[in-house]
Write a protein that holds these residues in place. Structure first.
Motif, PDB file in Angstrom:
ATOM      1  N   TYR A 100       0.989  -1.213   0.022  1.00  0.00           N
ATOM      2  CA  TYR A 100       0.085  -0.017  -0.120  1.00  0.00           C
ATOM      3  C   TYR A 100       0.866   1.032  -0.071  1.00  0.00           C
ATOM      4  O   TYR A 100       0.646   2.188  -0.882  1.00  0.00           O
ATOM      5  N   GLN A 101       2.131   1.211   0.845  1.00  0.00           N
ATOM      6  CA  GLN A 101       2.904   2.348   1.127  1.00  0.00           C
ATOM      7  C   GLN A 101       3.619   2.562  -0.395  1.00  0.00           C
ATOM      8  O   GLN A 101       3.764   3.762  -0.775  1.00  0.00           O
ATOM      9  N   ALA A 102       3.971   1.650  -1.141  1.00  0.00           N
ATOM     10  CA  ALA A 102       4.785   1.488  -2.202  1.00  0.00           C
ATOM     11  C   ALA A 102       3.879   2.146  -3.477  1.00  0.00           C
ATOM     12  O   ALA A 102       4.325   3.187  -4.163  1.00  0.00           O
ATOM     13  N   ALA A 103       2.576   1.822  -3.466  1.00  0.00           N
ATOM     14  CA  ALA A 103       1.576   2.292  -4.502  1.00  0.00           C
ATOM     15  C   ALA A 103       1.604   3.931  -4.087  1.00  0.00           C
ATOM     16  O   ALA A 103       1.686   4.646  -5.098  1.00  0.00           O
ATOM     17  N   GLY A 104       1.241   4.004  -2.845  1.00  0.00           N
ATOM     18  CA  GLY A 104       1.195   5.690  -2.460  1.00  0.00           C
ATOM     19  C   GLY A 104       2.550   6.251  -2.500  1.00  0.00           C
ATOM     20  O   GLY A 104       2.452   7.535  -3.367  1.00  0.00           O
ATOM     21  N   HIS A 109       5.100  10.890  -5.769  1.00  0.00           N
ATOM     22  CA  HIS A 109       6.031  11.394  -6.941  1.00  0.00           C
ATOM     23  C   HIS A 109       5.481  11.511  -8.260  1.00  0.00           C
ATOM     24  O   HIS A 109       6.320  11.527  -9.357  1.00  0.00           O
ATOM     25  N   LYS A 110       4.385  11.744  -8.391  1.00  0.00           N
ATOM     26  CA  LYS A 110       3.511  11.974  -9.760  1.00  0.00           C
ATOM     27  C   LYS A 110       3.904  10.932 -10.687  1.00  0.00           C
ATOM     28  O   LYS A 110       3.875  11.250 -11.884  1.00  0.00           O
ATOM     29  N   LEU A 111       3.648   9.765 -10.239  1.00  0.00           N
ATOM     30  CA  LEU A 111       3.942   8.457 -11.133  1.00  0.00           C
ATOM     31  C   LEU A 111       2.478   7.633 -11.220  1.00  0.00           C
ATOM     32  O   LEU A 111       2.430   6.628 -11.535  1.00  0.00           O
ATOM     33  N   GLY A 112       1.456   8.294 -11.027  1.00  0.00           N
ATOM     34  CA  GLY A 112       0.197   7.707 -10.899  1.00  0.00           C
ATOM     35  C   GLY A 112      -0.152   7.127 -12.229  1.00  0.00           C
ATOM     36  O   GLY A 112      -0.766   6.166 -12.495  1.00  0.00           O
ATOM     37  N   ALA A 113       0.082   7.908 -13.265  1.00  0.00           N
ATOM     38  CA  ALA A 113      -0.503   7.603 -14.755  1.00  0.00           C
ATOM     39  C   ALA A 113       0.197   6.231 -14.956  1.00  0.00           C
ATOM     40  O   ALA A 113      -0.451   5.483 -15.673  1.00  0.00           O
ATOM     41  N   ASN A 114       1.592   6.152 -14.921  1.00  0.00           N
ATOM     42  CA  ASN A 114       2.288   5.158 -15.304  1.00  0.00           C
ATOM     43  C   ASN A 114       1.726   3.659 -14.583  1.00  0.00           C
ATOM     44  O   ASN A 114       1.654   2.571 -15.052  1.00  0.00           O
ATOM     45  N   LEU A 115       1.575   3.962 -13.133  1.00  0.00           N
ATOM     46  CA  LEU A 115       1.236   2.922 -12.424  1.00  0.00           C
ATOM     47  C   LEU A 115      -0.263   2.336 -12.590  1.00  0.00           C
ATOM     48  O   LEU A 115      -0.356   1.190 -12.770  1.00  0.00           O
ATOM     49  N   TYR A 116      -1.093   3.185 -12.785  1.00  0.00           N
ATOM     50  CA  TYR A 116      -2.433   3.085 -13.297  1.00  0.00           C
ATOM     51  C   TYR A 116      -2.406   2.014 -14.636  1.00  0.00           C
ATOM     52  O   TYR A 116      -2.984   1.128 -14.799  1.00  0.00           O
ATOM     53  N   GLU A 117      -1.649   2.387 -15.503  1.00  0.00           N
ATOM     54  CA  GLU A 117      -1.735   1.591 -16.898  1.00  0.00           C
ATOM     55  C   GLU A 117      -0.809   0.092 -16.887  1.00  0.00           C
ATOM     56  O   GLU A 117      -1.294  -0.628 -17.109  1.00  0.00           O
ATOM     57  N   ARG A 118      -0.063   0.358 -15.752  1.00  0.00           N
ATOM     58  CA  ARG A 118       0.760  -1.025 -15.401  1.00  0.00           C
ATOM     59  C   ARG A 118      -0.084  -1.880 -14.785  1.00  0.00           C
ATOM     60  O   ARG A 118      -0.065  -3.247 -15.166  1.00  0.00           O
ATOM     61  N   VAL A 119      -0.759  -1.646 -13.699  1.00  0.00           N
ATOM     62  CA  VAL A 119      -1.675  -2.379 -13.096  1.00  0.00           C
ATOM     63  C   VAL A 119      -2.767  -3.015 -14.089  1.00  0.00           C
ATOM     64  O   VAL A 119      -3.153  -3.944 -14.039  1.00  0.00           O
ATOM     65  N   LYS A 120      -3.299  -2.037 -15.127  1.00  0.00           N
ATOM     66  CA  LYS A 120      -4.337  -2.504 -15.704  1.00  0.00           C
ATOM     67  C   LYS A 120      -3.718  -3.611 -16.837  1.00  0.00           C
ATOM     68  O   LYS A 120      -4.562  -4.433 -17.010  1.00  0.00           O
ATOM     69  N   LYS A 121      -2.670  -3.391 -17.323  1.00  0.00           N
ATOM     70  CA  LYS A 121      -1.898  -4.124 -18.173  1.00  0.00           C
ATOM     71  C   LYS A 121      -1.875  -5.529 -17.511  1.00  0.00           C
ATOM     72  O   LYS A 121      -1.996  -6.619 -17.975  1.00  0.00           O
ATOM     73  N   GLU A 122      -1.268  -5.502 -16.326  1.00  0.00           N
ATOM     74  CA  GLU A 122      -1.083  -6.743 -15.623  1.00  0.00           C
ATOM     75  C   GLU A 122      -2.299  -7.543 -15.315  1.00  0.00           C
ATOM     76  O   GLU A 122      -2.293  -8.588 -15.323  1.00  0.00           O
ATOM     77  N   CYS A 123      -3.397  -6.935 -14.922  1.00  0.00           N
ATOM     78  CA  CYS A 123      -4.539  -7.516 -14.471  1.00  0.00           C
ATOM     79  C   CYS A 123      -5.299  -8.038 -15.527  1.00  0.00           C
ATOM     80  O   CYS A 123      -5.750  -9.186 -15.874  1.00  0.00           O
ATOM     81  N   GLU A 124      -5.132  -7.498 -16.868  1.00  0.00           N
ATOM     82  CA  GLU A 124      -5.618  -8.019 -18.157  1.00  0.00           C
ATOM     83  C   GLU A 124      -5.101  -9.230 -18.461  1.00  0.00           C
ATOM     84  O   GLU A 124      -5.914 -10.168 -18.839  1.00  0.00           O
ATOM     85  N   ILE A 125      -3.728  -9.251 -18.314  1.00  0.00           N
ATOM     86  CA  ILE A 125      -3.006 -10.657 -18.704  1.00  0.00           C
ATOM     87  C   ILE A 125      -3.497 -11.716 -17.908  1.00  0.00           C
ATOM     88  O   ILE A 125      -3.786 -12.706 -18.300  1.00  0.00           O
ATOM     89  N   HIS A 126      -3.787 -11.426 -16.511  1.00  0.00           N
ATOM     90  CA  HIS A 126      -4.327 -12.673 -15.646  1.00  0.00           C
ATOM     91  C   HIS A 126      -5.927 -13.133 -16.035  1.00  0.00           C
ATOM     92  O   HIS A 126      -6.000 -13.969 -16.024  1.00  0.00           O
ATOM     93  N   ASP A 170      -6.541   5.273  -6.551  1.00  0.00           N
ATOM     94  CA  ASP A 170      -7.703   5.801  -6.524  1.00  0.00           C
ATOM     95  C   ASP A 170      -7.916   7.281  -6.039  1.00  0.00           C
ATOM     96  O   ASP A 170      -8.455   8.137  -6.683  1.00  0.00           O
ATOM     97  N   VAL A 171      -7.574   7.312  -4.947  1.00  0.00           N
ATOM     98  CA  VAL A 171      -7.783   8.586  -4.264  1.00  0.00           C
ATOM     99  C   VAL A 171      -6.752   9.652  -4.716  1.00  0.00           C
ATOM    100  O   VAL A 171      -7.387  10.910  -5.086  1.00  0.00           O
ATOM    101  N   LYS A 172      -5.499   9.452  -5.122  1.00  0.00           N
ATOM    102  CA  LYS A 172      -4.555  10.668  -5.429  1.00  0.00           C
ATOM    103  C   LYS A 172      -4.590  11.016  -6.898  1.00  0.00           C
ATOM    104  O   LYS A 172      -4.303  12.157  -7.386  1.00  0.00           O
ATOM    105  N   TYR A 173      -4.667   9.831  -7.729  1.00  0.00           N
ATOM    106  CA  TYR A 173      -4.891   9.875  -9.091  1.00  0.00           C
ATOM    107  C   TYR A 173      -6.170   9.842  -9.878  1.00  0.00           C
ATOM    108  O   TYR A 173      -6.532  10.739 -10.692  1.00  0.00           O
TER     109      TYR A 173
END
Length: 568
Positions: A100-104, A109-126, A170-173
């Motif tokens: 949770y802290q790592a995602a926060g 550090h304004k890296l939410g956009a990349n994180l969102y796309e990476r989470v989406k891509k990883e979820c889609e694979i599975h 969800d909250v910050k980005y």
């Protein structure tokens, strides 16, 4: 000496701390301890004379911390491993709080956009892999539905954990970006996407659900929990209306269309009506147990159309007369309620009118049954009134139908029913009518009055009633003077005082005649001049009140002749 690797900001902080230590250093020549030191001026080191150039303000400079090298990639690697472990149902390498802290940190550090796309891509694979694994699975539809349900349940459990880890995403980005859905909704979209990309899975799932519901309609036990969970899945995925509800309503229509025709041929109308009522209740319960609430209205309408609306004419033709003749008030009530649901009340009302006219016509027109005609009409009307109250909910339209039909029926023979009703009253009001109490007689009069309202030849009734009343009064044959007067009052209320004026005059004549007779018998003439053993009763009548009789020559017996002479 300040070692290498320090930032400018860190050097400034160290310098400040050193200067403050120097300012706080004790004076070496001063005596140690004691409260006196608190009031003693601190010794200062010799300072060069201050000049404008040497007097500089104390400034604190804190530089922006630099991210460690490969911070984003390393942090994502931790999160990616965790997402993979979650989907594979493996133990996480670190606790959820650190994830949770790592995602926060990435969001901070304004890296939410990349994180969102990476989470989406990883979820889609599975998610894609899980759904693809369902292709070609068991031909047994119930087993297949269980596999789909398990896959869906696993997905929900896993996405809940991932959403918890990515809560700050969800909250910050996400909430600050227009038209971007939350991590949970993103997972639902991916699941729906890959279900839709696998027509075999979607078709097989819907077919299995429809087969389960059909089995339940046929009386078989099914797994309602499984059914409920999968329909909830379609709802959550936004696929319920188009993917399931539409084919479900089509299958429902086909099922009840076939069943309606078959059941109507094989059963009598009471059984068919009970079956239709039961089916409608089952479909209502089905909506409560596992279907969406919005499905209830079209589902009930489809069932009503196939079981009732298509067969209203056949139901009436086959069973209405049978139910009416047997006074089946419960079954008639069920028919009325069900016909209300499909706006067929007008058809039922017409059937009632035809039944009344058809049933009574044979009795009314048969002269050999005149003796029992009024009794039949009274019983028939009573049965119709009971059905109106208990089966047709006192519906005013049905009440008017009964009145109109009865009026038509009772006047088929013009004046004959009026005569027969008057004769019936004469029979009931005449002395010797044993076994009838005052209350029962009053009830009979009320019922006959209902028939009286329907007859058109009321003047004919008056003529016969007047003639019979005269006989009862003159011969002293009335069962009850109170009942006689009660009937006159009812007729007066119904038709007005003009109708009963002569009838009331007849009663006045009888009462006046009684007073004259009593007065005469108490007179001296009657006591002294009349022979003994002679009883005499005289009626003094008003010509206009009483029926006219043809004149007759009367020969009085000897005793009355003597009486007449004595009084002369």
């Amino acid at each position: 000496v300040r070692g290498g690797g320090r930032t400018n900001g860190e050097e400034d902080v160290d310098m400040l701390l050193a200067d403050q230590d120097e300012l706080r250093a004790p004076n070496a020549s001063a005596p140690g301890g004691g409260t006196a030191n608190l009031f003693r001026k601190k010794a200062t080191l010799p300072q060069p004379p201050a000049t404008a150039a040497t007097r500089k303000p104390l400034r604190i400079k804190i530089g922006q911390p630099k991210l460690p090298k490969n911070f984003e990639e390393d942090t994502w690697a931790i999160l990616k491993d965790a997402i993979t472990a979650i989907f594979l149902k493996q133990k996480l390498s670190c606790d959820v709080e650190k994830l949770y802290q790592a995602a926060g940190d990435l969001c901070l550090h304004k890296l939410g956009a990349n994180l969102y796309e990476r989470v989406k891509k990883e979820c889609e694979i599975h998610i894609s892999a899980k759904i693809s694994a369902l292709v070609g699975q068991s031909p047994d539809l119930v087993v297949f539905l269980s596999l789909v349900q398990r896959t869906w349940q696993d997905f929900c459990d896993q996405m809940l954990i991932i959403r918890g880890i990515a809560l700050l995403l969800d909250v910050k980005y996400v909430k600050n970006v227009a038209n971007l859905c939350s991590v949970w909704d993103m997972g639902l979209q991916l699941f729906r996407k890959h279900i839709s990309l696998s027509p075999e899975i979607e078709h097989k799932t819907v077919t299995g659900l429809l087969r389960l519901i059909e089995s339940e309609r046929l009386g078989e036990a099914i797994d309602k929990t499984l059914l409920s969970h999968l329909l909830k899945m379609f709802t959550d995925l936004g696929m319920y209306s188009e993917t399931f509800e539409k084919p479900f309503l089509e299958c429902t229509s086909e099922f009840y269309a076939t069943e309606g025709v078959k059941y109507l041929q094989q059963s009598d109308i009471p059984d068919y009506l009970r079956h239709a009522e039961s089916r409608l209740q089952e479909e209502h319960d089905r909506c409560i147990l596992y279907l969406e609430a919005n499905t209830r209205k079209p589902l009930i309408a489809t069932t009503e159309k196939q079981l009732l609306q298509r067969h209203t004419s056949a139901i009436i033709e086959k069973g209405f007369t049978v139910l009416m003749e047997a006074n089946r008030v419960t079954d008639l009530s069920r028919m009325y309620t069900l016909f209300q649901r499909v706006d067929a009340i007008e058809m039922l009302k017409q059937a009632l009118s035809l039944y009344i006219r058809g049933t009574g016509q044979g009795i009314i027109m048969d002269e050999e049954k005149d003796k029992d005609l009024v009794s039949f009409l009274l019983e028939f009307k009573a049965s119709l009134d009971k059905i109106l109250e208990e089966s047709f909910a006192k519906n005013e339209a049905f009440s008017n139908t009964i009145k109109e039909s009865f009026e038509h029926l009772i006047n088929l023979r013009q004046n004959r029913p009026a005569e027969l009703i008057a004769k019936f009253l004469d029979e009931k009001l005449r002395a010797g009518n044993k076994g009838t109490s005052e209350e029962e007689l009053e009830g009979i009069l009320d019922k006959v009055l209902v028939l009286f309202r329907f007859i058109q030849g009321k003047d004919v009734f008056e003529a016969f009633y007047k003639k019979d009343l005269a006989k009862r009064l003159l011969l002293g044959k009335s069962a009850s003077i109170d009942a006689e007067k009660s009937m006159i009052t009812k007729l007066k209320t119904e038709c007005g005082s003009q109708f009963t004026n002569k009838l009331e005059g007849m009663f006045k004549d009888i009462e006046l005649s009684k007073e004259i007779n009593d007065s005469f018998k108490q007179s001296s003439q009657a006591r002294t001049k009349l022979p003994t053993g002679i009883e005499m009763s005289v009626h003094v009548l008003t010509t206009g009140y009483w029926p006219t009789y043809p004149p007759m020559d009367v020969k009085l017996p000897h005793e009355l002749n003597v009486y007449q002479v004595s009084l002369g």
